[in-house]
Scaffold this motif. Sequence first.
Motif, PDB file in Angstrom:
ATOM      1  N   TYR A   3       2.599  -5.271   9.165  1.00  0.00           N
ATOM      2  CA  TYR A   3       3.853  -5.260   8.234  1.00  0.00           C
ATOM      3  C   TYR A   3       4.193  -6.517   7.839  1.00  0.00           C
ATOM      4  N   HIS A   6       2.574  -7.903   5.065  1.00  0.00           N
ATOM      5  CA  HIS A   6       2.623  -7.180   3.589  1.00  0.00           C
ATOM      6  C   HIS A   6       4.179  -7.443   3.224  1.00  0.00           C
ATOM      7  N   ALA A  20       5.375  -2.570  -0.807  1.00  0.00           N
ATOM      8  CA  ALA A  20       4.517  -3.073   0.168  1.00  0.00           C
ATOM      9  C   ALA A  20       4.402  -2.198   1.498  1.00  0.00           C
ATOM     10  N   GLY A  23       2.808   1.428   0.590  1.00  0.00           N
ATOM     11  CA  GLY A  23       1.236   1.413   0.527  1.00  0.00           C
ATOM     12  C   GLY A  23       0.762   1.884   1.693  1.00  0.00           C
ATOM     13  N   GLU A  24       1.264   1.848   2.808  1.00  0.00           N
ATOM     14  CA  GLU A  24       0.837   2.188   4.218  1.00  0.00           C
ATOM     15  C   GLU A  24       0.619   3.824   4.120  1.00  0.00           C
ATOM     16  N   HIS A  45      -0.432  -3.773  -2.064  1.00  0.00           N
ATOM     17  CA  HIS A  45      -0.795  -3.380  -0.582  1.00  0.00           C
ATOM     18  C   HIS A  45      -2.171  -2.922  -0.397  1.00  0.00           C
ATOM     19  N   ASP A  49      -5.209  -5.125   1.603  1.00  0.00           N
ATOM     20  CA  ASP A  49      -6.011  -4.347   2.486  1.00  0.00           C
ATOM     21  C   ASP A  49      -7.503  -4.467   2.266  1.00  0.00           C
TER      22      ASP A  49
END
Length: 193
Positions: A3, A6, A20, A23-24, A45, A49
């Motif tokens: 976190y 990002h 951001a 995107g998780e 994001h 990754d």
Amino acid sequence: MNYLAHLHLAHISHTSLAGALLGEYARGSIDQGLPVPLQIGIRLHRQIDSFTDAHPLHLGAVQSLPPPFRRYGGIIMDMMFDHFLARYWSRYHPWALADFIGYSHRQLVPSEHWPPTMITLVQRLKQHRLLAQYESFDGITRAIARIDGRFRRPTPLPRSTPLLRARYDEMELAFLAFYPELLDFVLNQARQG
């Protein structure tokens, strides 16, 4: 990356902090009905990754972990890299970490585009000041141990502290070599639109 990274990368690239984090949670194709800043945030994001997971320094750090921790190596390294970002914050951002966290909290205002899990996450980040805890070794190891609760079966994460202490210096060196490359990558992606 986790976190804090990002959010940091969204801020320095002038993209959406909410995107951001979103995107998780966003899966599959990016919803074209979302506001454009959120779409850009989700895309960035994913690019972050992908870059991180494929990078030799991150990948090498993950693969060097012994079983049974290697299976959770991506989680461990993402969290440890957030820890090192917090520790070396002044190298990467002109604001004090506490000021940036306060700014992030003010920017992260729930909207109808957020899934309930993201609303809960942001509430927890604010209420428990989780990002500020990442700076200390004890804080990050507690955060890693808490991740165990997200799995259906017990994981070795609550027992990772001795390993993290033993591998701390090599993880730190990997982060310090890796993060400037990630910053360059993100800024190039932002310039390309």
